[in-house]
Write a protein that holds these residues in place. Structure first.
Motif, PDB file in Angstrom:
ATOM      1  N   UNK A 395       0.835  -1.053   0.061  1.00  0.00           N
ATOM      2  CA  UNK A 395      -0.020   0.102   0.035  1.00  0.00           C
ATOM      3  C   UNK A 395       0.957   1.462   0.075  1.00  0.00           C
ATOM      4  N   UNK A 396       0.818   1.883  -0.849  1.00  0.00           N
ATOM      5  CA  UNK A 396       1.506   3.313  -1.134  1.00  0.00           C
ATOM      6  C   UNK A 396       1.113   4.550  -1.139  1.00  0.00           C
ATOM      7  N   UNK A 397       0.997   4.992   0.265  1.00  0.00           N
ATOM      8  CA  UNK A 397       0.529   6.485   0.381  1.00  0.00           C
ATOM      9  C   UNK A 397       1.633   7.525   0.225  1.00  0.00           C
ATOM     10  N   UNK A 398       2.868   7.285   0.814  1.00  0.00           N
ATOM     11  CA  UNK A 398       3.903   8.003   0.711  1.00  0.00           C
ATOM     12  C   UNK A 398       5.365   7.092   0.258  1.00  0.00           C
ATOM     13  N   UNK A 399       6.406   7.914   0.318  1.00  0.00           N
ATOM     14  CA  UNK A 399       7.750   7.252  -0.087  1.00  0.00           C
ATOM     15  C   UNK A 399       8.051   6.206   0.858  1.00  0.00           C
ATOM     16  N   UNK A 400       7.853   6.662   2.187  1.00  0.00           N
ATOM     17  CA  UNK A 400       8.019   6.034   3.304  1.00  0.00           C
ATOM     18  C   UNK A 400       7.305   4.872   3.261  1.00  0.00           C
ATOM     19  N   UNK A 401       6.047   4.938   3.066  1.00  0.00           N
ATOM     20  CA  UNK A 401       4.974   3.524   3.173  1.00  0.00           C
ATOM     21  C   UNK A 401       5.406   2.693   1.897  1.00  0.00           C
ATOM     22  N   UNK A 402       6.044   3.149   0.949  1.00  0.00           N
ATOM     23  CA  UNK A 402       6.403   2.262  -0.174  1.00  0.00           C
ATOM     24  C   UNK A 402       7.480   1.559   0.179  1.00  0.00           C
ATOM     25  N   UNK A 403       8.534   2.109   0.875  1.00  0.00           N
ATOM     26  CA  UNK A 403       9.723   1.380   1.033  1.00  0.00           C
ATOM     27  C   UNK A 403       9.486   0.353   2.398  1.00  0.00           C
ATOM     28  N   UNK A 404       8.929   1.124   3.262  1.00  0.00           N
ATOM     29  CA  UNK A 404       8.499   0.210   4.541  1.00  0.00           C
ATOM     30  C   UNK A 404       7.537  -1.087   4.242  1.00  0.00           C
ATOM     31  N   UNK A 405       6.637  -0.804   3.195  1.00  0.00           N
ATOM     32  CA  UNK A 405       5.653  -1.773   2.866  1.00  0.00           C
ATOM     33  C   UNK A 405       6.712  -2.998   2.017  1.00  0.00           C
TER      34      UNK A 405
END
Length: 489
Positions: A395-405
């Motif tokens: 789930x990609x809301x932000x750049x952090x969410x993308x990498x942490x995901x």
């Protein structure tokens, strides 16, 4: 007339006896006298001597010892002579049991100022020298008793010495560990002194009255230690399994995840690579209709209760009666302290709604929460709904969410127990440079991501603390982290 070695020794001795302020003043005075070049030349570390690559490839039986460890921590390895030093680094990490989360360096002597080989990270930092990936093992080791030094983690400063026990007529068919003793120290435990205190505490039965620093109490220390870690345990078969995975060709994974792997490896961090190798070592697991129904139960309960849609409160929350029903049917009521009738005070229910919305299962329009068209079509088809969830990960809301995901999926797919997910993800995020604002690290809450929420909900988090490994959840994560078919064009 003193030689350059004499000058170097005198300069080092003099500098060692001065305070930092005195050193600065001294060097300033030297520079003013235009003699700085002499001192810099005397203090410069020479490049290591590298012999010509032999035309005939032989093998080596070597013993790898962790310097200063008592009792000794060591591994015996059989290696081919044409093994490049950057690959030797990978072998050492796997055989010892390190996580490859820090920088390393090969030296030709025990003194920290001995000639050393530079890494790609050193080159990126502007340093010149002999690059380790262009040097073979048989160019620095030739006979019995020859040695090579390996330093890992410049903070904890783990020094290893690699000593040749025998030169083999033929290179081994495969690199392997044939013996060893003692477990690898835990990462970031304070170097050899911290490890010594920690090992003594574990050997003594983890006495709550004598917990070594920096731990607050025995529970804190046990939670921090690797699962079932004991300093006296070593399994040669486990070492060989790790070694075989480490030297295998890079595994094909989704393009974005491969980019994160490459970014970490450029900094000498192979932790993500090792997780992906661990994922690939698992036998394929088929997620059945029954498995899918069990995994997605929290979402299907939510969809069932909202039906065609429900009116939210004026503050935008579920009605209290719906919150109570959700808490009861998903298992939250069984462990939640309180009435569990307000969404803003019952975070598992709020997390479920947010997750369902991020996955495109529900939407909010004009104050009304309703299932999406996709959810309506797949509501009675657990496998189809599960496959839809796969398509939305990470789930990609932000750049952090993308990498942490992506990292959450890699950790979950590796089969690591759920209670260790947060720690593993945090370490990987730190390796990528993520920090909490104003802090040198990341707190537990900062590691959270929408993708981790999904994995935890699939694992049964609404019914309480999740522990261990769920094969179907791991298979779900692996289905996402595998190579994208579009990457094969």
């Amino acid at each position: 007339m003193p030689t350059s070695d004499d000058v170097r020794r005198l300069a080092e001795q003099l500098m060692a006896e001065l305070s930092p302020q005195q050193q600065q003043s001294f060097l300033g005075a030297i520079g003013a006298d235009r003699s700085m070049a002499l001192i810099e030349n005397a203090l410069q570390i020479p490049e290591p001597m590298v012999g010509a690559a032999p035309t005939r490839i032989r093998g080596f039986r070597v013993r790898l010892d962790l310097a200063g460890a008592k009792p000794p921590v060591w591994r015996r390895l059989e290696l081919p002579g044409d093994l490049a030093l950057d690959r030797l680094h990978v072998v050492i990490q796997a055989a010892m049991g390190w996580l490859d989360g820090h920088l390393h360096r090969f030296r030709t002597g025990s003194d920290p100022r001995s000639p050393y080989f530079v890494t790609p990270f050193d080159v990126e930092e502007g340093e010149d020298g002999v690059l380790e990936n262009g040097v073979r093992l048989d160019q620095v080791l030739t006979g019995t008793a020859d040695r090579l030094w390996y330093q890992y983690d410049f903070g904890d400063d783990w020094d290893h010495v690699l000593a040749v026990e025998a030169v083999l007529d033929q290179p081994p068919a495969e690199m392997r560990c044939t013996g060893g003793r003692m477990a690898c120290p835990p990462e970031d435990c304070g170097g050899i002194w911290g490890y010594t205190e920690l090992a003594a505490w574990v050997r003594g039965g983890c006495d709550p009255s004598s917990v070594p620093p920096p731990f607050e109490d025995a529970g804190h220390a046990r939670d921090w230690l690797p699962l079932d870690w004991h300093p006296d345990q070593f399994d040669v078969d486990e070492a060989n399994t790790a070694l075989a995975a480490a030297v295998a060709a890079p595994l094909p994974v989704a393009g974005e995840l491969a980019a994160l792997r490459e970014q970490l490896e450029r900094g000498g961090n192979r932790a993500l690579t090792q997780l992906l190798e661990r994922s690939a070592s698992h036998t394929a697991v088929e997620v059945t209709e029954a498995d899918a129904a069990r995994l997605i139960e929290p979402y299907t309960v939510l969809l069932d209760l909202i039906g065609d849609g429900v009116r939210l409160t004026s503050a935008g929350y579920h009605p209290p009666a719906l919150v109570e029903q959700l808490a009861e049917r998903t298992g939250v009521t069984g462990w939640w302290i309180g009435k569990a009738n307000r969404e803003d005070l019952t975070w598992p229910v709020a997390q479920l709604r947010d997750s369902a919305r991020a996955l495109g299962l529900v939407s909010v329009r004009k104050g009304r929460l309703a299932p999406t068209a996709l959810a309506r079509r797949s509501g009675n088809q657990p496998l189809a709904l599960w496959q839809h969830i796969l398509s939305r990960l990470p789930v990609r809301r932000t750049e952090f969410d993308r990498q942490a995901g992506w990292l959450a999926l890699a950790v979950g797919g590796s089969g690591i127990p759920a209670e260790e997910w947060t720690r593993e993800i945090r370490n990987l995020l730190l390796g990528l440079g993520w920090r909490t604002k104003g802090s040198p690290t990341l707190g537990t809450a900062a590691v959270a991501s929408p993708s981790l929420d999904v994995l935890e909900l699939l694992s049964g988090k609404t019914r309480g603390t999740i522990t261990g490994t769920d094969p179907a959840v791991a298979a779900t994560a692996r289905a996402v982290t595998g190579p994208d078919p579009s990457d094969a064009t």
